[in-house]
Design a protein around this motif. Structure first.
Motif, PDB file in Angstrom:
ATOM      1  N   TYR A 270       6.009   3.203   0.976  1.00  0.00           N
ATOM      2  CA  TYR A 270       5.074   2.088   0.832  1.00  0.00           C
ATOM      3  C   TYR A 270       5.160   1.191   2.053  1.00  0.00           C
ATOM      4  O   TYR A 270       6.205   1.101   2.698  1.00  0.00           O
TER       5      TYR A 270
ATOM      6  N   GLU B  30       0.838  -1.196   0.000  1.00  0.00           N
ATOM      7  CA  GLU B  30       0.000   0.000   0.000  1.00  0.00           C
ATOM      8  C   GLU B  30       0.876   1.249   0.000  1.00  0.00           C
ATOM      9  O   GLU B  30       1.837   1.332   0.761  1.00  0.00           O
ATOM     10  N   LYS B  31       0.506   2.221  -0.833  1.00  0.00           N
ATOM     11  CA  LYS B  31       1.212   3.498  -0.852  1.00  0.00           C
ATOM     12  C   LYS B  31       0.801   4.289   0.382  1.00  0.00           C
ATOM     13  O   LYS B  31      -0.366   4.311   0.751  1.00  0.00           O
ATOM     14  N   GLN B  32       1.778   4.950   1.008  1.00  0.00           N
ATOM     15  CA  GLN B  32       1.536   5.752   2.200  1.00  0.00           C
ATOM     16  C   GLN B  32       1.490   7.228   1.834  1.00  0.00           C
ATOM     17  O   GLN B  32       1.990   7.639   0.790  1.00  0.00           O
ATOM     18  N   SER B  33       0.930   8.039   2.715  1.00  0.00           N
ATOM     19  CA  SER B  33       0.775   9.472   2.440  1.00  0.00           C
ATOM     20  C   SER B  33       2.111  10.196   2.316  1.00  0.00           C
ATOM     21  O   SER B  33       2.205  11.232   1.665  1.00  0.00           O
ATOM     22  N   ASP B  34       3.182   9.639   2.893  1.00  0.00           N
ATOM     23  CA  ASP B  34       4.507  10.275   2.814  1.00  0.00           C
ATOM     24  C   ASP B  34       5.273   9.900   1.551  1.00  0.00           C
ATOM     25  O   ASP B  34       6.422  10.283   1.378  1.00  0.00           O
ATOM     26  N   GLY B  35       4.642   9.110   0.670  1.00  0.00           N
ATOM     27  CA  GLY B  35       5.288   8.692  -0.572  1.00  0.00           C
ATOM     28  C   GLY B  35       5.967   7.343  -0.474  1.00  0.00           C
ATOM     29  O   GLY B  35       6.352   6.761  -1.479  1.00  0.00           O
TER      30      GLY B  35
END
Length: 187
Positions: free
Chosen positions: A133, A126-131
């Motif tokens: 994963y 999953e991609k995270q909000s900080d760029g």
């Protein structure tokens, strides 16, 4: 059976930041020690993308490379432990590369040996909000046997464990594991 392999390695590495190995007198390895024993890769349909250049495909390949490295490092003492830096980052607060390297070196210094290999299966990315994963990884160390310096087989911890791998790119642009957090669950 000593499960210092795949499943435990994933969990141990995930928990590495806050764990310390159990004393050498204790026949059961610490979660960190176990996590470091997470060899052999297993491809994951979830992690593989139709685009081989996708971050997900590169992350899956990086985790599988780490699994292979661990299998080799624990079964072949001629494999330099510093090579773990090719697969994990060494950044605060976890200093994962140093922690894994120290665990491998201690395993060897204690005269332990490993036969068999573990596997890591990427269950999802999953991609995270900080760029960055987050990869969910199942480690299976059920085929690993660890013996102490006198040849006695060590007890195994959970042969299958689930961990979350925080992935980030290094200065060279390659994906590496920055943190491993055990979930306390089996998979």
């Amino acid at each position: 059976r000593q499960g210092l392999g795949a499943a435990t390695v994933v969990l141990a590495l995930a928990m590495m930041a806050g764990c310390t190995p159990t004393p050498a007198a204790t026949p059961t390895p610490s979660p960190l020690e176990t996590a470091l024993k997470t060899p052999s890769p297993t491809p994951s349909a979830t992690a593989t993308s139709a685009n081989p250049a996708s971050p997900e495909a590169a992350i899956n390949a990086a985790i599988q490379g780490y699994s292979d490295f661990l299998n080799h490092a624990y079964t072949d003492p001629s494999v330099p432990s510093w090579q773990v830096g090719n697969y994990v980052n060494d950044a605060p607060p976890d200093y994962l590369s140093q922690a894994v390297q120290q665990t491998i070196n201690q395993f060897r210094a204690d005269g332990k040996t490993q036969t068999g290999a573990g596997t890591m299966t990427v269950l999802g990315i999953e991609k995270q909000s900080d760029g960055g994963y987050l990869a969910k990884v199942c480690t299976d160390s059920s085929q690993i046997v660890v013996r102490d310096k006198s040849g006695g087989q060590m007890k195994s911890s959970s042969p299958r464990s689930l961990a979350e791998y925080t992935m980030a790119t290094g200065k060279d642009g390659k994906w590496r594991t920055s943190r491993i957090k055990g979930t306390g669950s089996s998979c």
